[in-house]
Scaffold this motif. Sequence first.
Motif, mmCIF file in Angstrom:
data_model
loop_
_atom_site.group_PDB
_atom_site.id
_atom_site.type_symbol
_atom_site.label_atom_id
_atom_site.label_comp_id
_atom_site.label_asym_id
_atom_site.label_seq_id
_atom_site.Cartn_x
_atom_site.Cartn_y
_atom_site.Cartn_z
ATOM 1 N N ASN A 25 41.213 39.861 39.177
ATOM 2 C CA ASN A 25 41.782 39.025 40.235
ATOM 3 C C ASN A 25 41.887 37.575 39.776
ATOM 4 O O ASN A 25 42.871 36.895 40.067
ATOM 5 C CB ASN A 25 40.929 39.096 41.497
ATOM 6 C CG ASN A 25 40.958 40.457 42.147
ATOM 7 O OD1 ASN A 25 41.826 41.281 41.875
ATOM 8 N ND2 ASN A 25 39.986 40.718 43.002
ATOM 9 N N ILE A 26 40.877 37.109 39.062
ATOM 10 C CA ILE A 26 40.880 35.734 38.569
ATOM 11 C C ILE A 26 41.965 35.558 37.513
ATOM 12 O O ILE A 26 42.709 34.577 37.532
ATOM 13 C CB ILE A 26 39.493 35.353 38.015
ATOM 14 C CG1 ILE A 26 38.484 35.333 39.174
ATOM 15 C CG2 ILE A 26 39.532 34.011 37.289
ATOM 16 C CD1 ILE A 26 37.054 35.191 38.751
ATOM 17 N N GLU A 27 42.071 36.521 36.611
ATOM 18 C CA GLU A 27 43.116 36.449 35.583
ATOM 19 C C GLU A 27 44.500 36.457 36.220
ATOM 20 O O GLU A 27 45.382 35.690 35.807
ATOM 21 C CB GLU A 27 42.973 37.604 34.599
ATOM 22 C CG GLU A 27 41.775 37.443 33.685
ATOM 23 C CD GLU A 27 41.651 38.564 32.670
ATOM 24 O OE1 GLU A 27 42.676 39.136 32.269
ATOM 25 O OE2 GLU A 27 40.515 38.853 32.280
ATOM 26 N N ASN A 28 44.699 37.268 37.228
ATOM 27 C CA ASN A 28 45.991 37.309 37.914
ATOM 28 C C ASN A 28 46.300 35.982 38.587
ATOM 29 O O ASN A 28 47.442 35.514 38.551
ATOM 30 C CB ASN A 28 46.033 38.446 38.931
ATOM 31 C CG ASN A 28 46.113 39.802 38.274
ATOM 32 O OD1 ASN A 28 46.516 39.928 37.116
ATOM 33 N ND2 ASN A 28 45.708 40.832 39.000
ATOM 34 N N GLU A 29 45.305 35.362 39.199
ATOM 35 C CA GLU A 29 45.514 34.070 39.851
ATOM 36 C C GLU A 29 45.871 32.996 38.821
ATOM 37 O O GLU A 29 46.743 32.168 39.055
ATOM 38 C CB GLU A 29 44.277 33.670 40.654
ATOM 39 C CG GLU A 29 44.462 32.432 41.494
ATOM 40 C CD GLU A 29 45.520 32.567 42.586
ATOM 41 O OE1 GLU A 29 46.014 31.515 43.036
ATOM 42 O OE2 GLU A 29 45.869 33.699 42.999
ATOM 43 N N LEU A 30 45.202 33.022 37.675
ATOM 44 C CA LEU A 30 45.541 32.071 36.617
ATOM 45 C C LEU A 30 46.967 32.289 36.113
ATOM 46 O O LEU A 30 47.687 31.329 35.855
ATOM 47 C CB LEU A 30 44.545 32.175 35.457
ATOM 48 C CG LEU A 30 43.197 31.506 35.716
ATOM 49 C CD1 LEU A 30 42.165 31.944 34.691
ATOM 50 C CD2 LEU A 30 43.332 29.998 35.728
ATOM 51 N N LYS A 31 47.384 33.525 36.006
ATOM 52 C CA LYS A 31 48.765 33.819 35.607
ATOM 53 C C LYS A 31 49.747 33.276 36.640
ATOM 54 O O LYS A 31 50.797 32.734 36.282
ATOM 55 C CB LYS A 31 48.964 35.325 35.427
ATOM 56 C CG LYS A 31 48.335 35.863 34.171
ATOM 57 C CD LYS A 31 48.492 37.378 34.074
ATOM 58 C CE LYS A 31 47.724 37.918 32.887
ATOM 59 N NZ LYS A 31 47.755 39.378 32.817
ATOM 60 N N ASN A 32 49.407 33.411 37.926
ATOM 61 C CA ASN A 32 50.275 32.882 38.983
ATOM 62 C C ASN A 32 50.389 31.363 38.902
ATOM 63 O O ASN A 32 51.465 30.802 39.077
ATOM 64 C CB ASN A 32 49.749 33.280 40.368
ATOM 65 C CG ASN A 32 49.930 34.742 40.671
ATOM 66 O OD1 ASN A 32 50.790 35.404 40.098
ATOM 67 N ND2 ASN A 32 49.113 35.260 41.566
#
Length: 85
Positions: A25-32
């Motif tokens: 979830n954190i990695e996805n947020e950073l990608k966003n």
Amino acid sequence: MLLHKINFNSCTNAEKAQLNGLCQNIENELKNILGSYSKSKLKIEDFIDDIDHAINEAKELDVSTDQWPQTFGSKVFQLMESILG
């Protein structure tokens, strides 16, 4: 790394729960936020200007007297403060 880019304490409880859930979830947020993110090919220029922000966010999250955080966060800010002096 996410603390460089967000105001965690202004997140809703649901958002905090989601981010506390899984590293993915954190990695996805950073990608966003960044458009792309790879923990194996970290681009320091994406984070260097936000070190003070990340330290302040981590301090606000560090409400426990435990040696290790019980939720989202880390004690890395203490190391960074000692290095930055």
